[in-house]
Design an enzyme around this catalytic site. Structure first.
Site: not given
Length: 350
Positions: A2-3, A54, A176
């Site tokens: 999760p971002e 985040k 990423n």
């Protein structure tokens, strides 16, 4: 993992799902979780969520007249690899629900659960954001932009843009998959120096048309960027930057599995009309199947070897003849025809 967008959506889910709900009782923690206990108890309280980069902050606010009287409590969550929030019936808790908030009666009892399968998620008491993280790229865009441009002299921007985008001091919420999408859609070479890419923004304001970094050359091979080809795998730009675990995604999504020898040959090496394979059984196969030997007239065309029935049989290469078991006595040695006999010529008749 999760971002920023996932945590932003999780905060929306909590606010929408818990808007009309009243929670009560103690906050329950899973016994297998290593996170801290939540010392909160109230007969009636509301839950609200706010995301920043985040991180996600959950605020427990007691209602007027709730017992025992106490102030609000805030928790800051980091989701790790698999963290998420789920609202489920209290008698059907999902696996790996490590923190649970139960609703108060009347009505069916529900549970807001923090679910984390891999247990990399974490929560802290106090409600303070993690120090060192920059402004949120979603909710604090102006501060985020100013923070990046004001610190372009920092050594973090000496690195390639694909590495600098993961620095949470400047790009809080980028991970990423987001950095890969950003660089691909803007056609930015991932191994270009971050400062070279971003310094063009100092002369532009948000919303101005034009390329992001006109000074950055975009090397191309056949009309597509160089990094989309196999040049990175063959020593091209940025080859030294890639680690072995990062060289698994070649251009076009093609597999890196080793091709067969026939597939590796070029088109000039291929024979246009190869001869059909000889499907006739060999002599060994014929002997095993009990088939008659094939005569010269029956041999298929194109074979240059002729079988001589008087020639001695040669054992098949790679296979060892099985010798019969002996009865304990040593087998007499065979004597060749052209070797003189070692026994005397006159022997006694038996």
């Amino acid at each position: 993992m999760p971002e920023g967008p996932e945590l932003h959506l999780a905060s929306h889910f909590v606010n929408e799902a818990c808007r009309e709900l009243v929670f009560g009782g103690c906050v329950e923690k899973s016994p297998v979780s290593r996170n801290p206990e939540v010392p909160f108890e109230s007969s009636a309280y509301h839950i609200a969520a706010l995301a920043r980069g985040k991180e996600l902050r959950l605020t427990l606010s007691p209602l007027p007249g709730a017992q025992p009287p106490r102030g609000p409590l805030a928790l800051v969550f980091r989701f790790g690899m698999t963290g998420s929030f789920q609202l489920v019936p209290s008698d059907a808790l999902p696996p790996h629900a490590h923190l649970r908030f139960y609703t108060a009666p009347p009505g069916p009892r529900l549970a807001l659960c923090f679910v984390d399968i891999r247990r990399f998620g974490h929560w802290d008491l106090g409600g303070k954001w993690q120090p060192g993280r920059g402004p949120c790229v979603l909710l604090e865009y102006e501060q985020f932009r100013e923070n990046v441009l004001r610190n372009l002299a920092d050594k973090a921007f000496d690195r390639p843009i694909c590495e600098a985008l993961l620095d949470q001091r400047f790009f809080n919420g980028i991970g990423n998959y987001l950095r890969a999408e950003i660089l691909y859609r803007l056609r930015i070479p991932p191994f270009e120096k971050a400062r070279t890419v971003l310094e063009a923004l100092q002369q532009r304001r948000p919303g101005d048309p034009g390329p992001l970094a006109p000074k950055v050359p975009t090397p191309t091979l056949g009309g597509t960027p160089e990094w989309e080809h196999g040049s990175l795998e063959k020593g091209g730009r940025g080859h030294k930057t890639l680690q072995p675990h990062q060289q698994q995604y070649p251009a076009g999504g093609k597999s890196r599995k080793k091709k067969s020898k026939g597939a590796q040959r070029g088109p000039e090496d291929q024979v246009e009309n190869p001869p059909p394979p000889n499907k006739a059984p060999s002599r060994t196969q014929r002997a095993r199947r009990g088939l008659p030997e094939q005569t010269a007239a029956q041999q298929p065309e194109g074979t240059s070897l002729q079988w001589d029935p008087e020639a001695p049989r040669v054992p098949e290469k790679g296979k060892r003849r099985r010798q019969p078991a002996t009865s304990g006595r040593r087998r007499p040695q065979k004597i060749k025809a052209d070797t003189p006999s070692l026994e005397p010529e006159e022997t006694s008749a038996s």
